[in-house]
Design an enzyme around this catalytic site. Sequence first.
Site, short mmCIF file in Angstrom:
data_model
loop_
_atom_site.label_atom_id
_atom_site.label_comp_id
_atom_site.label_asym_id
_atom_site.label_seq_id
_atom_site.Cartn_x
_atom_site.Cartn_y
_atom_site.Cartn_z
N GLU A 110 0.73 -1.21 -0.14
CA GLU A 110 -0.02 0.05 -0.05
C GLU A 110 0.82 1.17 -0.14
O GLU A 110 0.41 2.17 -0.73
CB GLU A 110 -0.80 -0.02 1.13
CG GLU A 110 -1.59 1.08 1.59
CD GLU A 110 -2.99 1.39 0.88
OE1 GLU A 110 -3.80 2.53 1.14
OE2 GLU A 110 -3.23 0.37 0.25
N GLU A 130 -2.90 -11.32 3.19
CA GLU A 130 -3.79 -11.50 4.41
C GLU A 130 -5.05 -12.49 4.41
O GLU A 130 -5.07 -13.27 5.37
CB GLU A 130 -4.65 -9.94 4.41
CG GLU A 130 -3.97 -8.62 4.92
CD GLU A 130 -3.00 -7.93 3.76
OE1 GLU A 130 -2.66 -6.76 4.02
OE2 GLU A 130 -3.01 -8.55 2.57
#
Length: 256
Positions: A110, A130
């Site tokens: 990110e 994740e």
Amino acid sequence: MSDILFSVDNHVANVRLNRPQGLNAITSEMDDALLDCWNEINNNPDIWAVILSAEGEKGFCIGADVSGGAERKSRMALGGGLTGIGGPLVTCKKPMVAAVQGFCVGGGFELAMCADIIVAADNAQFGLPETKVGIIGECGVVHRAIRQLPYHIAMQLILTGERIKADEARHYGLVNEVVPYADLAEAAARWAGKLNAASPLAVQAAKAAVLGRLGHPLEVALMTRFEQIEEYAATEDKKEGERAGAERRKPVWTGR
């Protein structure tokens, strides 16, 4: 030494994650330091471009540090607010180059996607682990990935937790250039030089216009008046550009 290194040289701010022993996972203290960096960068007219880099060949950043299990001291977004994950979003107003090596995953991915230019070492790997480990929370990274990658490639990363290598990332348009790790710093500096060869105020106005209407339909963007672009018309740099063109020489920008 500090876990965040900050310096300014020749109108370029250098922000460096300096916690290689933890693969540059971002602690609460690093968040605080990064916020100070972005505020200085945004408010200092003598800073025209930014290089975001990290220490250690193995990893650019693996996201937030969750090893200690301690609660965050404030509701600050990851990366000092740059990502918008978990708190208020802070936008870097100056053009940014991310120099990425090794693992660039989760919140680290990110962070890299917040940059305007990404230069990757040939050992870089980008991924969203994740779901693979059974974790999903505040997931701003998936929203950036789906906007910066082709749909099916973004969904591959999001749903499988698999990583893609630097050459694949460049093929899909995520990365601007892939270089050997030994050449990464030089490549990032070269890109910053390209950015600073243009009028810094024009570059900042252009970035503000792009980001300001990124999520709007084209017709809305075309009908929008951008205050920063209009203000640029009265700057010394605008006049310098005109003089340099008439005199057939390279302009000398002042950022004023």
